[in-house]
Design a protein around this motif. Structure first.
Motif, PDB file in Angstrom:
ATOM      1  N   ASP A 306       0.824  -1.206   0.000  1.00 18.54           N
ATOM      2  CA  ASP A 306       0.000   0.000   0.000  1.00 18.54           C
ATOM      3  C   ASP A 306       0.865   1.265   0.000  1.00 18.54           C
ATOM      4  OD1 ASP A 306      -2.147  -1.671   0.079  1.00 18.54           O
ATOM      5  OD2 ASP A 306      -2.551  -1.405   2.227  1.00 18.54           O
ATOM      6  N   LEU A 307       1.942   1.199   0.772  1.00 22.96           N
ATOM      7  CA  LEU A 307       2.837   2.374   0.849  1.00 22.96           C
ATOM      8  C   LEU A 307       3.449   2.700  -0.507  1.00 22.96           C
ATOM      9  CD1 LEU A 307       4.559   4.474   2.526  1.00 22.96           C
ATOM     10  CD2 LEU A 307       6.324   2.686   2.535  1.00 22.96           C
ATOM     11  N   TYR A 308       4.023   1.660  -1.174  1.00 26.24           N
ATOM     12  CA  TYR A 308       4.656   1.909  -2.466  1.00 26.24           C
ATOM     13  C   TYR A 308       3.645   2.427  -3.486  1.00 26.24           C
ATOM     14  CZ  TYR A 308       8.940  -0.400  -0.846  1.00 26.24           C
ATOM     15  OH  TYR A 308      10.071  -0.728  -0.166  1.00 26.24           O
ATOM     16  N   ALA A 309       2.454   1.881  -3.492  1.00 29.18           N
ATOM     17  CA  ALA A 309       1.434   2.311  -4.458  1.00 29.18           C
ATOM     18  C   ALA A 309       1.052   3.772  -4.221  1.00 29.18           C
ATOM     19  CB  ALA A 309       0.198   1.418  -4.345  1.00 29.18           C
ATOM     20  N   SER A 310       0.858   4.142  -2.944  1.00 32.49           N
ATOM     21  CA  SER A 310       0.443   5.508  -2.618  1.00 32.49           C
ATOM     22  C   SER A 310       1.578   6.505  -2.862  1.00 32.49           C
ATOM     23  CB  SER A 310       0.002   5.578  -1.150  1.00 32.49           C
ATOM     24  OG  SER A 310      -1.030   4.661  -0.903  1.00 32.49           O
ATOM     25  N   ARG A 311       2.786   6.084  -2.451  1.00 32.02           N
ATOM     26  CA  ARG A 311       3.918   7.016  -2.571  1.00 32.02           C
ATOM     27  C   ARG A 311       4.302   7.224  -4.037  1.00 32.02           C
ATOM     28  NH1 ARG A 311       9.259   5.951   0.954  1.00 32.02           N
ATOM     29  NH2 ARG A 311       9.661   4.487  -0.763  1.00 32.02           N
ATOM     30  N   ALA A 312       4.115   6.220  -4.890  1.00 32.34           N
ATOM     31  CA  ALA A 312       4.406   6.383  -6.317  1.00 32.34           C
ATOM     32  C   ALA A 312       3.530   7.489  -6.905  1.00 32.34           C
ATOM     33  CB  ALA A 312       4.165   5.070  -7.056  1.00 32.34           C
ATOM     34  N   LYS A 313       2.234   7.518  -6.470  1.00 30.33           N
ATOM     35  CA  LYS A 313       1.336   8.580  -6.944  1.00 30.33           C
ATOM     36  C   LYS A 313       1.806   9.944  -6.432  1.00 30.33           C
ATOM     37  CE  LYS A 313      -2.732   5.619  -7.171  1.00 30.33           C
ATOM     38  NZ  LYS A 313      -4.069   5.342  -6.619  1.00 30.33           N
ATOM     39  N   PHE A 321       9.822  11.665 -10.983  1.00 32.80           N
ATOM     40  CA  PHE A 321       9.419  10.471 -11.709  1.00 32.80           C
ATOM     41  C   PHE A 321      10.352   9.293 -11.451  1.00 32.80           C
ATOM     42  CE2 PHE A 321       7.721  14.045 -14.236  1.00 32.80           C
ATOM     43  CZ  PHE A 321       6.376  13.767 -14.076  1.00 32.80           C
ATOM     44  N   GLN A 322      11.619   9.577 -11.160  1.00 33.09           N
ATOM     45  CA  GLN A 322      12.559   8.481 -10.909  1.00 33.09           C
ATOM     46  C   GLN A 322      12.126   7.675  -9.665  1.00 33.09           C
ATOM     47  OE1 GLN A 322      16.612   9.758 -10.522  1.00 33.09           O
ATOM     48  NE2 GLN A 322      17.399   7.678 -10.318  1.00 33.09           N
ATOM     49  N   LYS A 323      11.774   8.434  -8.599  1.00 32.81           N
ATOM     50  CA  LYS A 323      11.327   7.750  -7.380  1.00 32.81           C
ATOM     51  C   LYS A 323       9.947   7.130  -7.584  1.00 32.81           C
ATOM     52  CE  LYS A 323      14.005  10.439  -4.064  1.00 32.81           C
ATOM     53  NZ  LYS A 323      13.974  11.376  -2.929  1.00 32.81           N
ATOM     54  N   ALA A 324       9.146   7.814  -8.415  1.00 28.89           N
ATOM     55  CA  ALA A 324       7.813   7.268  -8.695  1.00 28.89           C
ATOM     56  C   ALA A 324       7.937   5.903  -9.376  1.00 28.89           C
ATOM     57  CB  ALA A 324       7.010   8.226  -9.566  1.00 28.89           C
ATOM     58  N   VAL A 325       8.843   5.842 -10.374  1.00 33.03           N
ATOM     59  CA  VAL A 325       9.032   4.573 -11.081  1.00 33.03           C
ATOM     60  C   VAL A 325       9.571   3.501 -10.129  1.00 33.03           C
ATOM     61  CG1 VAL A 325      10.374   3.418 -12.871  1.00 33.03           C
ATOM     62  CG2 VAL A 325       9.335   5.646 -13.326  1.00 33.03           C
ATOM     63  N   GLN A 330       8.527  -1.457  -7.019  1.00 31.36           N
ATOM     64  CA  GLN A 330       8.438  -2.188  -5.754  1.00 31.36           C
ATOM     65  C   GLN A 330       6.999  -2.691  -5.510  1.00 31.36           C
ATOM     66  OE1 GLN A 330      10.695  -3.129  -3.484  1.00 31.36           O
ATOM     67  NE2 GLN A 330      12.346  -2.343  -4.791  1.00 31.36           N
ATOM     68  N   TYR A 331       6.079  -1.798  -5.832  1.00 32.16           N
ATOM     69  CA  TYR A 331       4.659  -2.183  -5.657  1.00 32.16           C
ATOM     70  C   TYR A 331       4.317  -3.394  -6.527  1.00 32.16           C
ATOM     71  CZ  TYR A 331      -0.328  -2.165  -6.718  1.00 32.16           C
ATOM     72  OH  TYR A 331      -1.618  -2.559  -6.934  1.00 32.16           O
ATOM     73  N   ILE A 332       4.761  -3.324  -7.820  1.00 35.50           N
ATOM     74  CA  ILE A 332       4.446  -4.422  -8.742  1.00 35.50           C
ATOM     75  C   ILE A 332       5.127  -5.715  -8.290  1.00 35.50           C
ATOM     76  CG2 ILE A 332       4.808  -5.233 -11.109  1.00 35.50           C
ATOM     77  CD1 ILE A 332       4.504  -2.282 -11.991  1.00 35.50           C
ATOM     78  N   LYS A 333       6.343  -5.567  -7.772  1.00 35.54           N
ATOM     79  CA  LYS A 333       7.095  -6.737  -7.320  1.00 35.54           C
ATOM     80  C   LYS A 333       6.358  -7.444  -6.170  1.00 35.54           C
ATOM     81  CE  LYS A 333      11.670  -8.001  -5.512  1.00 35.54           C
ATOM     82  NZ  LYS A 333      12.977  -7.452  -5.066  1.00 35.54           N
ATOM     83  N   ILE A 334       5.933  -6.625  -5.197  1.00 38.25           N
ATOM     84  CA  ILE A 334       5.201  -7.225  -4.053  1.00 38.25           C
ATOM     85  C   ILE A 334       3.870  -7.796  -4.518  1.00 38.25           C
ATOM     86  CG2 ILE A 334       4.068  -6.730  -1.846  1.00 38.25           C
ATOM     87  CD1 ILE A 334       6.226  -4.603  -1.370  1.00 38.25           C
ATOM     88  N   ARG A 335       3.163  -7.006  -5.333  1.00 37.12           N
ATOM     89  CA  ARG A 335       1.852  -7.467  -5.805  1.00 37.12           C
ATOM     90  C   ARG A 335       1.960  -8.786  -6.552  1.00 37.12           C
ATOM     91  NH1 ARG A 335      -0.684  -4.529 -10.755  1.00 37.12           N
ATOM     92  NH2 ARG A 335       0.897  -5.923 -11.639  1.00 37.12           N
ATOM     93  N   ASP A 336       2.953  -8.860  -7.427  1.00 34.29           N
ATOM     94  CA  ASP A 336       3.111 -10.082  -8.206  1.00 34.29           C
ATOM     95  C   ASP A 336       3.516 -11.264  -7.328  1.00 34.29           C
ATOM     96  OD1 ASP A 336       2.415  -8.663 -10.408  1.00 34.29           O
ATOM     97  OD2 ASP A 336       4.467  -8.442 -11.178  1.00 34.29           O
ATOM     98  N   SER A 337       4.291 -10.944  -6.284  1.00 34.78           N
ATOM     99  CA  SER A 337       4.696 -12.042  -5.396  1.00 34.78           C
ATOM    100  C   SER A 337       3.491 -12.582  -4.615  1.00 34.78           C
ATOM    101  CB  SER A 337       5.767 -11.563  -4.408  1.00 34.78           C
ATOM    102  OG  SER A 337       5.215 -10.624  -3.498  1.00 34.78           O
ATOM    103  N   VAL A 338       2.558 -11.712  -4.439  1.00 32.30           N
ATOM    104  CA  VAL A 338       1.385 -12.109  -3.660  1.00 32.30           C
ATOM    105  C   VAL A 338       0.285 -12.679  -4.537  1.00 32.30           C
ATOM    106  CG1 VAL A 338      -0.485 -11.255  -2.180  1.00 32.30           C
ATOM    107  CG2 VAL A 338       1.867 -10.473  -1.830  1.00 32.30           C
ATOM    108  N   PHE A 339       0.122 -12.059  -5.710  1.00 30.50           N
ATOM    109  CA  PHE A 339      -1.050 -12.374  -6.526  1.00 30.50           C
ATOM    110  C   PHE A 339      -0.691 -13.070  -7.829  1.00 30.50           C
ATOM    111  CE2 PHE A 339      -1.995  -8.557  -4.068  1.00 30.50           C
ATOM    112  CZ  PHE A 339      -3.087  -8.992  -3.331  1.00 30.50           C
TER     113      PHE A 339
END
Length: 632
Positions: A306-313, A321-325, A330-339
């Motif tokens: 949740d943190l990575y998704a919110s902070r990217a926005k 944009f560098q930190k956003a990417v 990180q968000y996609i990595k965690i999400r994919d590991s979970v889902f």
């Protein structure tokens, strides 16, 4: 929800100890101590005396490691505890370990393993029909499916728990936990109205200072309002939640554990999102920094996701944009590991396996119920059969007893009748002997005396030349009277010598009397008729003599007074009666002109004495008609 695990572990921990007091005290200190936990655990290990102690030791180690984010150790100690606790059948400790392991894997985002342990816990709870643990398992499954973003399934399990709670449980904490689980599923399923309904329903169970025990609800309501873009209202709820969390932290002696980090990570993330949306980027940056710190400390994949998704926005908004990417990756990595798809497959298999096992248990239970019902029916049939046999037996015994009693009564009646008959016969024999004795005396004494009188009178008449006609008539009258007396005496002796007199005997006697009457009155025509059916009718000697004397008296009256030319005697049967008529064609008489003498009264009395009916009819010049009716 995480606070609930601490509460559960502590309660179960204190509840289950009891046999080794020293070990209990040491493990209690090890579980709660901030700085000396390892020391007390070492002391506790030395105090272990048996497998039960060892199970409790690993149970406590698992709870401590779970709450303080030592996840690998929590798993190792948890598996050891399960083996020992299963053997000792310590249900509460065993189920608590299962849920601790659920917590560990849930925190790591390994939801399939988390759910696997919850389902194991649920199976045991259902087997033991432990409603409290069933409710808890349903609620935790609701949270697991929420974290896995399977919200519909999460609501399904949450409502299962709520249904049981509303029927049986009054525990406010359990109600809150269940309502909260349902609400967060609705919230992330983008159904904010339903989410707020269940959140406020949960909040309604707590008043005043009691709300300090549910900071999560303040955070969750703020989260829902945030998604509705009601930022100011949401921030007010989140700020209240933050204050409550800090107050509780102070109360818990500043202990920093996973639930504490998890709660702060949630609150700061939501506050950061609000400030980011309100373009308070400086404040948002500060909140995101704190949110990142506590998300890392909680080691929760969900919070980091949740943190990575919110902070990217947020970084996108401030054009970093560098930190956003980087955060997006990180968000996609965690999400994919979970889902990933493999996990989806495991989830489905776990659910199917649980449902199949549950159905198999239900089928087995249904079969067991059928067997039980059949056994009950068989037992009832057997009982009914036995009862029927007993009833039939009682009826048969009752009938036999009744028949025996009836036979006994009949036998007693027959014995009584026989005895009465014997007594009667003996009495009759005695009476007969007495009658015979009397008749012999009459015959031998009075009869011989009367014969002597007749002989003496006849000798006087022949021995002396009697010229006096009056004297001669007088002597002849004395002789005739004595002869008549002898005849009556013979009739009396005849009756006395018999215990019974048949009508045939009576007929013979009457016939002899009529023949003598014919000789004395040859101008009178006599007739005597008897029904043949009456010949076998029997009378006692008294009855026979009374009937005979009455007929004799009626005939004598007709000869003496009626100047009759015809006298008819008839004996016939009418119903159950014998009817005797003596009818003459003489001068008759009028009952108004004459006074009845003793003869007629004696006749009536004789017939009345034997239960019969006497009747005499006569009129001048129409003869006389005497009727006797005797019951036979």
């Amino acid at each position: 929800m995480k606070q609930f695990y601490i509460f559960l572990s502590f309660v179960v921990f204190n509840f289950t100890y009891g046999q080794n007091k020293n070990l209990q005290e040491l493990l209690g200190k090890a579980f709660t101590s901030v700085d000396s936990s390892d020391y007390y655990f070492k002391m506790a290990k030395k105090a272990i005396k048996n497998k039960t102690d060892e199970g409790q030791y690993y149970f406590c180690k698992n709870a401590r490691c779970t709450d303080f984010n030592q996840l690998d150790s929590a798993v190792i100690y948890g598996e050891k505890a399960i083996k020992l606790l299963q053997r000792k059948e310590d249900l509460n400790s065993l189920l608590t370990v299962y849920l601790n392991l659920n917590k560990v894997y849930n925190n790591q985002g390994q939801y399939e393993k988390a759910i696997d342990y919850t389902l194991k816990c649920l199976k045991i709870a259902e087997k033991e029909n432990n409603q409290a643990w069933i409710i808890l398992c349903y609620s935790i499954l609701a949270v697991d499916y929420h974290d896995y973003e399977s919200f519909e399934k999460g609501i399904e399990y949450g409502k299962k728990a709520l249904k049981i709670l509303e029927k049986n449980e009054k525990n406010l904490k359990k109600h809150w936990h269940t309502l909260n689980a349902i609400a967060i599923n609705y919230d992330d399923w983008n159904k904010p109205d339903s989410a707020l309904f269940y959140h406020k329903k949960a909040l309604s169970y707590f008043k005043g200072s009691d709300t300090l025990s549910i900071p999560t609800t303040y955070n969750n309501i703020g989260n829902t309002l945030l998604k509705q873009k009601k930022y100011k209202e949401a921030k007010r709820w989140l700020t209240s939640g933050l204050k409550i969390t800090e107050i509780n932290h102070k109360k818990n002696n500043d202990i920093e554990n996973v639930p504490y980090y998890y709660g702060l990570a949630t609150l700061y993330t939501n506050l950061a999102i609000i400030d980011s949306e309100l373009k308070n980027y400086s404040s948002a940056k500060d909140y995101f920094a704190r949110a990142y710190e506590f998300s890392k400390k909680s080691n929760s994949a969900e919070k980091l996701r949740d943190l990575y998704a919110s902070r990217a926005k947020y970084y996108t908004r401030i054009k970093d944009f560098q930190k956003a990417v980087a955060d997006q990756e990180q968000y996609i990595k965690i999400r994919d590991s979970v889902f990933d798809e493999e996990r989806n497959k495991v989830f489905s298999e776990l659910e199917v396996k649980y449902q199949n096992e549950k159905k198999e248990k239900e089928i087995l239970q249904a079969k067991a119920n059928i067997v039980k019902k059949e056994t009950e029916i068989k037992t009832k049939n057997t009982q009914f059969l036995i009862l029927s046999l007993i009833t039939i037996g009682l009826i048969v015994i009752s009938v036999l007893i009744y028949r025996q009693q009836k036979l006994k009564r009949n036998q007693e009646q027959q014995e009584f009748e026989l005895k009465s008959a014997i007594d009667k016969i003996e009495t009759q024999n005695k009476l007969q002997e007495q009658r015979l004795q009397i008749s012999r005396d009459l015959h031998d004494n009075i009869g011989s005396q009367l014969t002597f009188i007749i002989s003496s009178v006849d000798n006087v008449k022949y021995a002396f030349d009697i010229n006096n006609s009056k004297l001669d008539d007088k002597l002849s009258g004395i002789s005739d009277f004595a002869k008549s007396t002898i005849i009556e005496l013979r009739d009396t002796i005849w009756a006395m010598n018999k215990s019974e007199i048949t009508l045939e005997d009576l007929q013979t006697r009457i016939h002899n009397f009529v023949e003598k009457a014919k000789l004395a009155k040859d101008e009178i025509d006599f007739s005597f008729d008897v029904d043949d059916d009456l010949k076998e009718v029997k009378f006692s000697s008294v009855e026979g003599m009374n009937i005979y004397r009455t007929i004799q008296e009626a005939i004598n009256n007709a000869i003496k007074y009626a100047s009759a030319s015809s006298i008819k005697i008839s004996i016939s049967k009418k119903d159950n009666k014998m009817k005797i008529t003596i009818k003459d064609d003489g001068v008759g008489f009028s009952f108004d002109e004459i006074k009845l003498g003793n003869g007629i009264n004696n006749m009536k009395k004789r017939i009345d004495d034997i239960g019969g009916k006497f009747e005499i009819n006569s009129s001048k010049n129409n003869g006389t008609f005497v009727i006797l009716e005797i019951i036979i």
